[in-house]
Write a protein that holds these residues in place. Sequence first.
Motif, short mmCIF file in Angstrom:
data_model
loop_
_atom_site.label_atom_id
_atom_site.label_comp_id
_atom_site.label_asym_id
_atom_site.label_seq_id
_atom_site.Cartn_x
_atom_site.Cartn_y
_atom_site.Cartn_z
N ASN A 112 0.57 4.40 -16.56
CA ASN A 112 1.55 3.87 -15.01
C ASN A 112 0.19 4.02 -14.29
O ASN A 112 0.22 3.04 -12.84
CB ASN A 112 2.36 4.29 -14.72
CG ASN A 112 3.48 4.24 -14.90
OD1 ASN A 112 3.81 2.70 -15.91
ND2 ASN A 112 4.92 4.67 -15.62
N LEU A 113 -0.91 4.77 -14.13
CA LEU A 113 -1.69 5.39 -13.16
C LEU A 113 -2.36 4.26 -12.97
O LEU A 113 -3.07 4.21 -11.54
CB LEU A 113 -2.36 6.57 -13.49
CG LEU A 113 -3.09 7.41 -12.62
CD1 LEU A 113 -2.17 7.97 -11.75
CD2 LEU A 113 -4.03 8.54 -12.75
N ILE A 114 -3.17 3.72 -13.89
CA ILE A 114 -4.18 2.66 -13.60
C ILE A 114 -3.02 1.77 -13.00
O ILE A 114 -3.69 0.67 -12.15
CB ILE A 114 -4.84 2.43 -15.34
CG1 ILE A 114 -5.74 3.07 -15.58
CG2 ILE A 114 -5.42 0.64 -15.53
CD1 ILE A 114 -5.61 2.82 -17.23
N ARG A 115 -1.70 1.16 -13.53
CA ARG A 115 -1.61 -0.05 -13.46
C ARG A 115 -1.29 0.55 -11.23
O ARG A 115 -1.34 -0.42 -10.79
CB ARG A 115 -0.09 -0.55 -13.73
CG ARG A 115 0.83 -1.43 -13.49
CD ARG A 115 1.77 -1.64 -14.16
NE ARG A 115 3.21 -0.86 -14.32
CZ ARG A 115 4.07 0.00 -14.36
NH1 ARG A 115 3.81 -1.17 -13.33
NH2 ARG A 115 4.22 0.73 -14.36
N PHE A 116 -0.14 1.11 -11.36
CA PHE A 116 -0.13 1.68 -9.46
C PHE A 116 -1.60 1.40 -8.99
O PHE A 116 -1.57 1.15 -7.55
CB PHE A 116 0.65 3.11 -9.70
CG PHE A 116 2.15 2.60 -10.41
CD1 PHE A 116 2.51 1.58 -10.18
CD2 PHE A 116 2.20 3.91 -10.61
CE1 PHE A 116 3.71 1.34 -11.13
CE2 PHE A 116 4.23 3.79 -11.68
CZ PHE A 116 4.10 2.47 -11.59
N GLY A 166 7.38 -8.37 2.26
CA GLY A 166 6.75 -6.85 0.49
C GLY A 166 7.88 -6.44 -0.07
O GLY A 166 8.91 -6.95 -0.40
N VAL A 167 7.07 -5.22 0.02
CA VAL A 167 7.75 -4.40 -0.69
C VAL A 167 8.32 -2.98 -0.28
O VAL A 167 6.91 -2.22 0.17
CB VAL A 167 7.07 -3.83 -2.37
CG1 VAL A 167 6.30 -3.46 -2.64
CG2 VAL A 167 7.89 -3.35 -3.42
N PHE A 168 9.63 -2.07 -0.75
CA PHE A 168 9.47 -0.94 -0.67
C PHE A 168 9.73 0.03 -1.61
O PHE A 168 11.04 -0.36 -2.46
CB PHE A 168 9.75 -0.50 0.72
CG PHE A 168 11.85 -1.01 0.86
CD1 PHE A 168 12.88 0.03 0.19
CD2 PHE A 168 11.55 -2.26 1.07
CE1 PHE A 168 13.79 -0.14 0.03
CE2 PHE A 168 12.88 -2.38 0.76
CZ PHE A 168 14.45 -1.20 0.38
N VAL A 169 10.09 1.59 -1.70
CA VAL A 169 10.26 2.13 -2.60
C VAL A 169 11.89 2.34 -2.47
O VAL A 169 12.11 3.23 -1.90
CB VAL A 169 9.32 3.07 -2.88
CG1 VAL A 169 10.41 4.27 -3.73
CG2 VAL A 169 8.45 3.02 -3.25
N GLU A 170 12.56 1.92 -3.44
CA GLU A 170 14.38 2.18 -2.85
C GLU A 170 14.18 4.20 -2.98
O GLU A 170 14.87 4.38 -2.35
CB GLU A 170 14.82 0.46 -3.33
CG GLU A 170 16.43 1.81 -2.83
CD GLU A 170 17.78 0.34 -3.91
OE1 GLU A 170 18.26 -0.18 -3.55
OE2 GLU A 170 16.86 0.47 -5.16
N LEU A 178 0.99 -1.13 0.10
CA LEU A 178 -0.15 -0.32 0.03
C LEU A 178 1.10 1.04 -0.14
O LEU A 178 0.37 2.20 -0.58
CB LEU A 178 -0.68 -0.42 1.24
CG LEU A 178 -2.08 1.10 1.15
CD1 LEU A 178 -2.96 0.53 0.12
CD2 LEU A 178 -2.27 1.41 2.47
N GLN A 179 2.03 1.23 0.73
CA GLN A 179 2.83 2.47 0.74
C GLN A 179 3.98 2.74 -0.31
O GLN A 179 3.90 3.64 -0.90
CB GLN A 179 3.52 2.44 1.96
CG GLN A 179 3.08 2.40 3.71
CD GLN A 179 3.56 1.90 4.14
OE1 GLN A 179 5.41 1.32 4.13
NE2 GLN A 179 3.45 2.38 5.71
N ALA A 180 3.85 1.45 -1.01
CA ALA A 180 5.10 1.86 -1.94
C ALA A 180 4.23 1.99 -3.34
O ALA A 180 4.87 3.06 -4.35
CB ALA A 180 5.69 0.13 -2.33
N TYR A 181 2.90 1.34 -3.28
CA TYR A 181 2.64 2.08 -4.49
C TYR A 181 1.51 3.65 -4.73
O TYR A 181 0.86 4.22 -5.42
CB TYR A 181 0.94 0.50 -5.14
CG TYR A 181 1.79 -0.27 -5.15
CD1 TYR A 181 2.34 -0.11 -6.25
CD2 TYR A 181 1.98 -1.55 -4.20
CE1 TYR A 181 3.20 -1.28 -7.72
CE2 TYR A 181 2.40 -2.42 -5.33
CZ TYR A 181 3.29 -2.52 -6.67
OH TYR A 181 3.52 -3.77 -6.96
N GLN A 182 1.46 4.15 -3.05
CA GLN A 182 1.47 5.19 -3.16
C GLN A 182 2.34 6.40 -2.88
O GLN A 182 1.47 7.36 -3.64
CB GLN A 182 0.32 5.24 -1.40
CG GLN A 182 -0.03 6.64 -1.48
CD GLN A 182 -0.10 6.98 -0.29
OE1 GLN A 182 0.31 6.29 0.87
NE2 GLN A 182 -0.86 8.14 0.81
#
Length: 920
Positions: free
Chosen positions: A891-895, A58-62, A13-17
């Motif tokens: 990208n907007l739709i994908r994210f 999970g994932v994070f934005v590096e 949730l945080q990464a895609y935000q």
Amino acid sequence: MAGNLLQIGTSGLQAYQRALNTTGHNIANVNTPGYSRQEAVFTTAQEQRIANYYQGSGVFVEDIRRFASQFVINQLRQDTSTHSQLSSFDLNIRQLDSLLADETTGLNVGLDKFFNALQAASENPTSIPARQLVLTEASGLASRFTTVQSTMESQNRAINQEIEALVEQVNSLAAGVAELNRQIVTQQGSGGDPNDLLDKRDELLRQLSEIVSVQVIEQDDNTLNVFIGKGQSLVVGVSANNLSTLPAKTESAGVNIVLQGTEQVLDNQITGGMLGGLLDYRDNILQPAFNNLGLVALAVGKTVNDQQRMGLDLSSSFGGRIFNDVNDRQATLDRVTASPNNTPPVDRVISISIDDVQSLKATNYTVEFIDNSTFTIRRDSDNSIALQASLSGLFPETVEVDGMRITFEAGSFQRGDEFFLEPTRNAASEFEVEMNDPRELAFAAAIRTQTSTTNQGTGSISQGDVFQVYDAETGNFLPAFATSGQLTPPLIIRFTTPTTYDVLDNSDPSNPKQLDPPIRNQVFIPGSPKDVFTLDQEQTIASSQARGTGDVGLVSAPVTVALPAVPNPVNGYSAQTITVSNRDPDTGIVTTSTVNTLANATAQEIANQLSQVDGVSANAFNQVEITNIIGGSGAAIELSINGESLTNSALGTVPVPDVDPLKNEDYIQVLADRINNNGNLTNQGIYAVVSETPGAPPVPTLKIYATTGVDLDVQMTADAADSFVVSNGQTGAALSTQTLTGSGPANATAVTIGGSLDVTMAEGVSFRTTPFVSSIFGDTSSFSFAKSSFKGFQVTLQGRPEANDTFTIDFNENGTSDNRNGFKMANLATQKTILGGTASYSEGYGQLVEFIGVNASQARIDLDASEALLNQTVSLRNSDSGVNMDEEAANLIRFQQAYNASAQVINVAREIFDTLLNAF
């Protein structure tokens, strides 16, 4: 397990935000100048070990990555700088090209109208309307000069104002870059790259490159150092240096760009951008255009005025100026600007007069003093030294360079002094019409010539050509025109033989006299044109003393010897040491030559020696008169000249001289014929004419001339009752006559007469004898020893004149129908008067128009090419760093979908967690 699933869902949730935020940020800045597309960089979270396997967490934005190629950014700055420079240059040069080439504003139409009006008026010189049209077209031409100059001045002022404004923009942008360096360093201390600040900094640098070409160097702390010119620092780290403008060395040059706090001029170092384009155009196109336009203005003004002032107007007065005086006192001073850095006191005075427009160059100059007296004059156009010389301190002192006369008038010139010379820069703005009365147009020539109606030969004389009326240095009339309405003196050209002539003062037509200095014994080749006077304004003539004084031309005491011995009298000339000095008019260097003559040397021998020296031409001549012949014995008188018998019976019968001198004309005629038919005498330049003494009663006289200056030996053998008088042609002077009396048929009596010399010296040449007072030349140290032979006019002899033929030269009074000077003014239109004698006024102006046109055409070609390169680089940057709305929408739709899915994972985790809680 629910907790791990919750953590995974939350990380997604945080990464895609953040990814959605980045995409939204891209979309929001799609039109922001300099913005670079950003991208969220995803990385899986640290996995966890569970039992004997690893479980993902999970994932994070590096990172938020910025799409920017440093190569493309640098290329964009470079191409932007080049395009801005060429665009600025093209905009200005097209304005100038249009101004100069347009028929409504350019000069060629005005020049054509003015000279066509002159031509028409010259064809009808008494027509007042035709004359008035000349002044009308002159005013139109002056208006064109001033209009073109004024328009160029306006552009020059606008350019300098724009330069000042651009310098302020450079300072503002440089300060912005330095501040962004500070912010970037601060933010990078917390980790990560501040992408938006990097974009802002690159955009400021791009904007800066629009103004000036910059070199950018990245430092280890990610700051950028910015340099301009040849390494002058504009931004170093978080500090910015400011540029400023200072007045240039002359007001007309505008402003110079310097680093604030210094006097280092950067104009020649700054390239690229609008500043580079403006400086290039101003210094390399506009300023030379001013000088070339001024050169044409000076040429028209001076040459037309000079020719006009040589002619006579309808009142038979010399013409006044049509246009303003190019050498007006204020104009000569305004051409010089002293450097403000010169050492006090400010007391130096330098002026520039325009002497020769043909030699004048369209450039400025710099005078620099190497020490307190030695200076150089350097051309700004090619940085070459035009002259190096020294001042003696005896003011005023003058040097001549490229058609200019530069006068150092006064002051304490010191080492390091600089003066800036602008001989042509402002001439077009000063071009104006002074004359308002058409009657003052001087179409008539100042002299006229006439051929005597009693001439026996077919010789002719030209109408006469006046080429100078005023002294170039003083501005006063030349001596020939000093008396209003007269030629001083009127002249007569008298041929002494078919091949020699004298030019005499004809103030008293009944008794013409030699000029001072004399013009005599001049050689004429029948059938070939011969210019009578010199064109060398500095030419002088020094003559030997008057015949019969000192040693010159004296009639020696008679010497009598018994035959067959030959009497051997000598001319009595003393040995001479003559030192000739030659001062080079360009360098001032003086060289000397020494001529040593022998005792009793003939005038011919002395002349030959002197003529071997550069700049010296010596003309020797001699004459003797035999008169008052008395044949008292009733027998023949045997007479010989230079050993050649004139009474040899083998040549024919010779009359016996009468006791009455008045009755011996036949005898004298036989002697003259014998002389003129004697080949040996002819080879020595000896000829004879029969004449009469002035007064009553006229006595028949034999005049013998030697055009080469050989001694004339007169020998007689006769009875004691026979005699005659031998004179050197200057009766009344000491030792000018001797009476030869016969000593019987067994004896010979002889006298010798030495010749005279006229020594012609070119500009800068003089001579002195040792001692100064010479028995041949007199006081050679006297100021009046060598006198100017320059008359300011010219006539040409042609045909085949005979001895005693005459031609007169006098003032052209009441020559209202004469148009010779008018046609000369009209013909100036096509004469090669400028640029070293290679171009007319129109051609000189045409070269300026061509120069501007060629550069304008090339600028347009270069601008189109640079625009294509810039567009290509912009496209490359956009493809790499620009925001693609279609891609961002995807990208907007994908994210968004990924975000929603992550939210669903959280819901599942919560349900599992709730189920677990309810199980207990």
